[in-house]
Design a protein around this motif. Sequence first.
Motif, short mmCIF file in Angstrom:
data_model
loop_
_atom_site.label_atom_id
_atom_site.label_comp_id
_atom_site.label_asym_id
_atom_site.label_seq_id
_atom_site.Cartn_x
_atom_site.Cartn_y
_atom_site.Cartn_z
N GLY A 1 0.82 -1.10 -0.05
CA GLY A 1 0.11 -0.04 0.14
C GLY A 1 0.82 1.30 0.04
N SER A 2 0.12 2.40 -0.55
CA SER A 2 1.05 3.56 -0.44
C SER A 2 0.85 4.32 0.70
CB SER A 2 0.40 4.35 -1.61
OG SER A 2 1.16 5.60 -1.92
N PHE A 3 1.68 4.34 1.55
CA PHE A 3 1.87 5.12 3.17
C PHE A 3 1.83 6.25 2.79
CE2 PHE A 3 3.21 6.34 7.07
CZ PHE A 3 2.58 5.76 7.93
N PRO A 4 1.16 7.48 3.18
CA PRO A 4 1.32 8.70 3.32
C PRO A 4 2.32 9.17 4.19
CG PRO A 4 -0.96 8.36 3.05
CD PRO A 4 -0.10 6.97 3.74
N ASN A 5 3.77 9.58 3.90
CA ASN A 5 4.63 9.86 4.90
C ASN A 5 4.31 11.16 5.77
OD1 ASN A 5 6.37 8.16 2.62
ND2 ASN A 5 6.61 7.58 4.69
N THR B 1 6.90 13.89 14.67
CA THR B 1 7.53 12.85 13.92
C THR B 1 6.97 11.46 14.67
OG1 THR B 1 9.63 12.76 15.05
CG2 THR B 1 9.50 13.82 13.03
N ALA B 2 6.86 10.42 14.02
CA ALA B 2 6.58 9.16 14.71
C ALA B 2 6.82 7.99 13.90
CB ALA B 2 4.97 9.11 15.08
N GLU B 3 6.88 6.90 14.41
CA GLU B 3 7.32 5.86 13.81
C GLU B 3 6.07 4.73 13.89
OE1 GLU B 3 11.03 3.06 13.67
OE2 GLU B 3 10.10 2.41 15.11
N ILE B 4 5.45 4.58 12.89
CA ILE B 4 4.16 3.71 12.89
C ILE B 4 4.41 2.08 12.41
CG2 ILE B 4 1.78 3.56 12.17
CD1 ILE B 4 2.23 6.27 13.36
N ILE B 5 4.00 1.51 13.43
CA ILE B 5 4.31 -0.11 13.28
C ILE B 5 3.22 -0.49 12.91
CG2 ILE B 5 5.17 -2.23 14.43
CD1 ILE B 5 7.01 -0.59 16.16
N ILE B 6 2.94 -1.28 11.93
CA ILE B 6 1.65 -2.03 11.47
C ILE B 6 1.89 -3.59 11.48
CG2 ILE B 6 0.15 -2.34 9.54
CD1 ILE B 6 0.26 0.34 8.78
N ASP B 7 1.31 -4.47 12.22
CA ASP B 7 1.39 -5.79 12.29
C ASP B 7 0.15 -6.30 11.39
OD1 ASP B 7 3.53 -5.50 13.99
OD2 ASP B 7 2.38 -5.46 15.76
N ALA B 8 0.59 -7.39 10.71
CA ALA B 8 -0.65 -8.02 10.14
C ALA B 8 -0.67 -9.37 10.62
CB ALA B 8 -0.61 -8.02 8.51
N ARG B 9 -1.63 -10.30 10.63
CA ARG B 9 -1.65 -11.47 11.29
C ARG B 9 -2.86 -12.42 10.45
NH1 ARG B 9 -0.08 -8.93 15.80
NH2 ARG B 9 1.49 -10.04 16.92
N PHE B 10 -2.53 -13.52 9.92
CA PHE B 10 -3.55 -14.35 9.04
C PHE B 10 -3.32 -15.78 8.97
CE2 PHE B 10 -0.68 -12.55 6.26
CZ PHE B 10 -0.29 -13.49 5.43
N THR B 11 -4.18 -16.65 8.76
CA THR B 11 -3.85 -17.92 8.60
C THR B 11 -3.89 -18.39 7.30
OG1 THR B 11 -4.91 -18.34 10.91
CG2 THR B 11 -4.56 -20.29 9.25
N TYR C 1 6.85 2.45 9.55
CA TYR C 1 6.72 3.49 8.45
C TYR C 1 7.08 4.94 9.27
CZ TYR C 1 3.92 0.31 5.83
OH TYR C 1 3.66 -0.67 4.93
N PRO C 2 7.83 5.66 8.75
CA PRO C 2 8.18 6.83 9.34
C PRO C 2 7.01 7.89 8.88
CG PRO C 2 9.33 6.82 7.48
CD PRO C 2 8.76 5.47 7.64
N LEU C 3 6.48 8.61 9.95
CA LEU C 3 5.28 9.72 9.62
C LEU C 3 5.76 10.97 10.33
CD1 LEU C 3 2.50 10.27 8.57
CD2 LEU C 3 1.52 9.62 10.94
N THR C 4 5.49 12.12 9.48
CA THR C 4 5.97 13.30 9.77
C THR C 4 4.38 14.00 9.90
OG1 THR C 4 8.03 13.31 8.97
CG2 THR C 4 7.05 15.42 9.35
N VAL C 5 4.35 14.78 10.86
CA VAL C 5 3.13 15.86 10.99
C VAL C 5 3.56 17.12 10.52
CG1 VAL C 5 1.18 16.92 12.55
CG2 VAL C 5 2.11 14.37 12.63
N ALA C 6 2.75 17.68 9.73
CA ALA C 6 3.35 19.16 9.39
C ALA C 6 2.15 20.17 9.13
CB ALA C 6 4.15 19.11 8.01
#
Length: 445
Positions: free
Chosen positions: A156-160, A215-225, A237-242
């Motif tokens: 996916g295209s993560f908006p930084n 600034t923040a570091e967003i961690i995304i976890d995905a779980r499936f079978t 993902y690095p995220l900047t608030v501006a």
Amino acid sequence: MIGGAGYSGGGISPHHPNNEIPPEIKGDVDRVFFQFMNMICSDLDAKDGKGEPIHQPLMAKKMQRLDESPDFRPFKFRIQAFTNGFLEELAKQGLSEEIIPMKKVRHYLWTNPYISRFNEDGKKAKSKGNHIWNIDAKKAQEGGWHFRPFKRKIAGSFPNVAYVGLKWQFHPRVWDPQASRSNLNVHFSSPSLPGWLKWNGDVLSGTPVADAQSTAEIIIDARFTQEGKEVYLSHKYPLTVAPLTRDDPSSYGMDSRRPSLTSDRRGVSDSMITQSTGMISRYVACVLAVDMPKLFTLHRAIKAVSLEAHTVHAADPEQQIQIQTSLTRQEQVLTVTAHAMNHVMTLPTSQTAQEQPSEASSALARAGTGVVICAVQKVAADHSAAIQVTTGVVSKEFGTSMVTMQEVSSTTKTAVAEAVERTDTTASPIDVMHTAEKIIQENTQ
């Protein structure tokens, strides 16, 4: 743990041990597979025993760029011809169908980590109307090829960048090179999130406030079978608030009153407005009269940029990074502009001053409107000029009547792309959109 409900599209087909290649000959099959891959990657005219080409042909210029690249490059193979060729090569080396049934060979190929059967959008890979398999390879200095395995990942295209006062969202998905996305039941979550962000199903969204951490570091976890096994994926993902603008909002001529998008007519002549009752396309009339077509135009441009980001390949790795960075920024600017326009459009005028959109959001909405209207003018002017050249008739009305949403969207996308190149990386979305409007005006006949 902060998470959403996930998404589901059915169950994965069960894993059948009877389809596996027997362990005692698995090594031989792997050896033949890589020999076959080396052979066909070195011969772009390779065919199966029936004379069918194995390669899906690419454009000559693209092939030249790929041939010059020292990095991994994609190969696209026609499925049936590739399978037939591999079966023939197995038979040549003593592994006939009597030893390895065709269904086992097909299962071997379907589950091979070096073959990607599905695109990142979860659909079967296609090229020029044909279903294909993708393989990544790069030339080895000692001759032959190195092959890179495909791995499941969060895509996916993560908006930084998230802009204060505008809604930010990210809709991740899991890409499995050997399975359809619709067959995965994925649960997304994050171990921690900024206070303004939260999961809603499989969408991470929120609107940053002025005092949000920059600034923040967003961690995304995905779980499936999958195949009866628990699968876990994670990505940071690095995220900047501006802020939406770097300058004082008054520099854009804003005031505290809620602006009307349709009343902002910078660069729009009176004659063009009054044409809505004469010979004028229905689309242009709607653009000049209401806001929704302007928003549709931006969404078409966003879709075009997103598609380009997933398909562009440069021979030089550094050039590829530059192109992807530019496309990501284009998508971000267009997306936040569309959000701002939608926000202004959907708020009733009866709301109190406290409930009105911010000055920065309103300014960005006006900037987006100005770009789309200038794009309409440019496309109409181009059509009028073409009519004049071919017929000698000067007719703005006929030029305007020929304008289509696709043309306006393409003009908008091109202008924003050039504006991103002209402005520095710290330029706000408003700066970029104003630059895009000037670019269109400069190029209008």
